[in-house]
Scaffold this motif. Structure first.
Motif, PDB file in Angstrom:
ATOM      1  N   VAL A 101       0.672  -1.430  -0.029  1.00  0.00           N
ATOM      2  CA  VAL A 101       0.130   0.182  -0.012  1.00  0.00           C
ATOM      3  C   VAL A 101       1.105   1.323   0.028  1.00  0.00           C
ATOM      4  O   VAL A 101       0.524   2.288  -0.785  1.00  0.00           O
ATOM      5  N   LEU A 102       2.010   1.232   0.795  1.00  0.00           N
ATOM      6  CA  LEU A 102       2.833   2.507   0.753  1.00  0.00           C
ATOM      7  C   LEU A 102       3.552   2.677  -0.333  1.00  0.00           C
ATOM      8  O   LEU A 102       4.042   3.888  -0.484  1.00  0.00           O
ATOM      9  N   PHE A 103       4.205   1.681  -0.779  1.00  0.00           N
ATOM     10  CA  PHE A 103       5.280   1.814  -1.953  1.00  0.00           C
ATOM     11  C   PHE A 103       4.781   2.456  -2.911  1.00  0.00           C
ATOM     12  O   PHE A 103       5.492   3.655  -3.398  1.00  0.00           O
ATOM     13  N   PRO A 104       3.679   2.404  -3.386  1.00  0.00           N
ATOM     14  CA  PRO A 104       3.235   3.361  -4.583  1.00  0.00           C
ATOM     15  C   PRO A 104       2.974   4.828  -3.971  1.00  0.00           C
ATOM     16  O   PRO A 104       3.258   5.611  -4.833  1.00  0.00           O
ATOM     17  N   THR A 132       6.458   6.310  -3.897  1.00  0.00           N
ATOM     18  CA  THR A 132       7.032   6.504  -5.161  1.00  0.00           C
ATOM     19  C   THR A 132       6.406   7.894  -5.868  1.00  0.00           C
ATOM     20  O   THR A 132       7.108   8.741  -6.673  1.00  0.00           O
ATOM     21  N   ILE A 133       5.017   7.851  -5.771  1.00  0.00           N
ATOM     22  CA  ILE A 133       4.212   9.244  -6.290  1.00  0.00           C
ATOM     23  C   ILE A 133       4.836  10.341  -5.411  1.00  0.00           C
ATOM     24  O   ILE A 133       5.054  11.422  -6.462  1.00  0.00           O
ATOM     25  N   VAL A 134       4.685  10.631  -4.177  1.00  0.00           N
ATOM     26  CA  VAL A 134       5.328  11.502  -3.668  1.00  0.00           C
ATOM     27  C   VAL A 134       6.707  12.021  -3.976  1.00  0.00           C
ATOM     28  O   VAL A 134       7.132  13.184  -4.116  1.00  0.00           O
ATOM     29  N   LEU A 135       7.571  10.875  -3.929  1.00  0.00           N
ATOM     30  CA  LEU A 135       9.008  11.190  -4.300  1.00  0.00           C
ATOM     31  C   LEU A 135       9.277  11.804  -5.681  1.00  0.00           C
ATOM     32  O   LEU A 135      10.007  12.474  -5.786  1.00  0.00           O
ATOM     33  N   THR A 136       8.344  11.108  -6.682  1.00  0.00           N
ATOM     34  CA  THR A 136       8.545  11.734  -7.975  1.00  0.00           C
ATOM     35  C   THR A 136       7.935  13.164  -8.129  1.00  0.00           C
ATOM     36  O   THR A 136       8.638  13.856  -8.669  1.00  0.00           O
ATOM     37  N   SER A 137       6.994  13.513  -7.138  1.00  0.00           N
ATOM     38  CA  SER A 137       6.585  14.903  -7.484  1.00  0.00           C
ATOM     39  C   SER A 137       7.500  15.883  -6.605  1.00  0.00           C
ATOM     40  O   SER A 137       7.575  16.916  -7.041  1.00  0.00           O
ATOM     41  N   LEU A 138       8.460  15.485  -5.835  1.00  0.00           N
ATOM     42  CA  LEU A 138       9.358  16.330  -5.086  1.00  0.00           C
ATOM     43  C   LEU A 138      10.953  16.501  -6.037  1.00  0.00           C
ATOM     44  O   LEU A 138      11.660  16.946  -5.344  1.00  0.00           O
ATOM     45  N   SER A 139      10.768  15.328  -6.888  1.00  0.00           N
ATOM     46  CA  SER A 139      12.133  15.157  -7.534  1.00  0.00           C
ATOM     47  C   SER A 139      12.221  16.470  -8.800  1.00  0.00           C
ATOM     48  O   SER A 139      11.282  16.828  -9.276  1.00  0.00           O
TER      49      SER A 139
END
Length: 310
Positions: free
Chosen positions: A42-45, A48-55
């Motif tokens: 549940v948490l991994f997707p 990745t979404i939050v990390l990609t938005s901050l990258s």
């Protein structure tokens, strides 16, 4: 020899179902591993979404898509979509529609459920039968569209609220909960001269906070995530809710005028494409994540107790 009491305990122990047995160490380890795997799935997707938005755009290009290893973190994507334009307006529209719709739907559902939960109320059984019919049969999309159009609600925010203002399922949950309240308490209040409005406001609602909170959560999440009604009834892009903007931009790849998500020069430090899409997605998910913890403690109690009697 076993005593009579020891023998009874022995027999009860042998007849207990498997799920009532004390778990052994191996079972505890397996359960822990399964729970960890479910939480990770549940948490991994979301991670990745939050990390990609901050990258940065360079990190996304290097990863070839979603970013899983943190690199250079930046709020540029959020600054870009919140700097004005349709994303900001869509967020305000969704907040307004969700707030007004949830309040209206909850109030009307409470009134309808309380009326149908009182045995002496006028026509409560025929009205309940009508509610049950709507759970299995619907008018369909075209008749509903014609009704909304004839009411003059096209391009109106009310078209996002009124067609789905009442859920028969939620009304039945509240009705079952209200029927579970001890009749003696309500009769005592009426003997003291309390009216139905006073009984509802001073006795029934304070005793039904769990059920009302769960129903309000159902309505709130439904309004916040809804996009189909907006796609049918809203033609003006400026009145689109956030979920419709999310669908158009993230799923269909359409760059909307004034969205602040157009193509820009990467050399200027701006982000394009995937980070912006993920930022819009995070913006659509955050409100539900913030509200749910405050209602979660009522969730199980409200649903289970509301389903005991019917």
């Amino acid at each position: 020899m076993l005593s009579a009491s020891s023998y009874r305990k022995f027999v009860r122990g042998r007849n207990r179902p498997v799920w009532e047995e004390d778990p052994n160490p191996a079972g505890l380890v397996v359960k822990a591993l399964v729970l960890v795997a479910i939480v990770a799935a549940v948490l991994f997707p979301l991670y990745t979404i939050v990390l990609t938005s901050l990258s940065s755009q360079a990190d996304v290009t290097r990863a070839g898509g979603l970013v899983t290893v943190p690199g250079t973190l930046s709020l540029a994507a959020y600054e870009q979509i919140l700097s004005g334009g349709i994303v900001t307006r869509a967020t305000l529209v969704s907040i307004g529609v969700t707030t007004v719709g949830t309040l209206l739907s909850t109030v009307v559902s409470v009134l309808a459920a309380y009326g149908m939960s009182r045995p002496g109320s006028l026509w409560h059984r025929p009205i309940l039968f009508v509610f049950l019919i709507t759970m299995f049969f619907g008018a369909g999309m075209i008749p509903t569209y014609l009704l909304v159009s004839n009411l003059g609600l096209i391009d109106s925010y009310w078209s996002l609220i009124l067609p789905t203002a009442i859920s028969a399922f939620n009304v039945l949950i509240l009705r079952s909960f209200f029927m579970g309240i001890d009749r003696e308490i309500l009769d005592a209040a009426r003997v003291d001269g309390a009216s139905d409005w006073l009984v509802l406001g001073r006795i029934v609602l304070p005793m039904s906070k769990a059920a009302v909170a769960v129903v309000a959560l159902f309505y709130g999440v439904g309004y916040w995530n809804a996009f189909f009604n907006a796609m049918l009834y809203i033609n003006d892009n400026a009145k689109w809710p956030l979920q419709l903007v999310l669908r158009s931009y993230v799923l269909q790849g359409v760059t909307l005028p004034g969205s602040g998500t157009g193509q820009v020069d990467v050399d200027d430090g701006a982000v394009t494409g995937l980070p912006v899409k993920m930022a819009v997605l995070v913006l659509a998910v955050i409100p539900v994540l913030l509200v749910y913890p405050f209602v979660q403690r009522h969730f199980t109690k409200g649903v289970i107790l509301g389903a005991i009697k019917g």
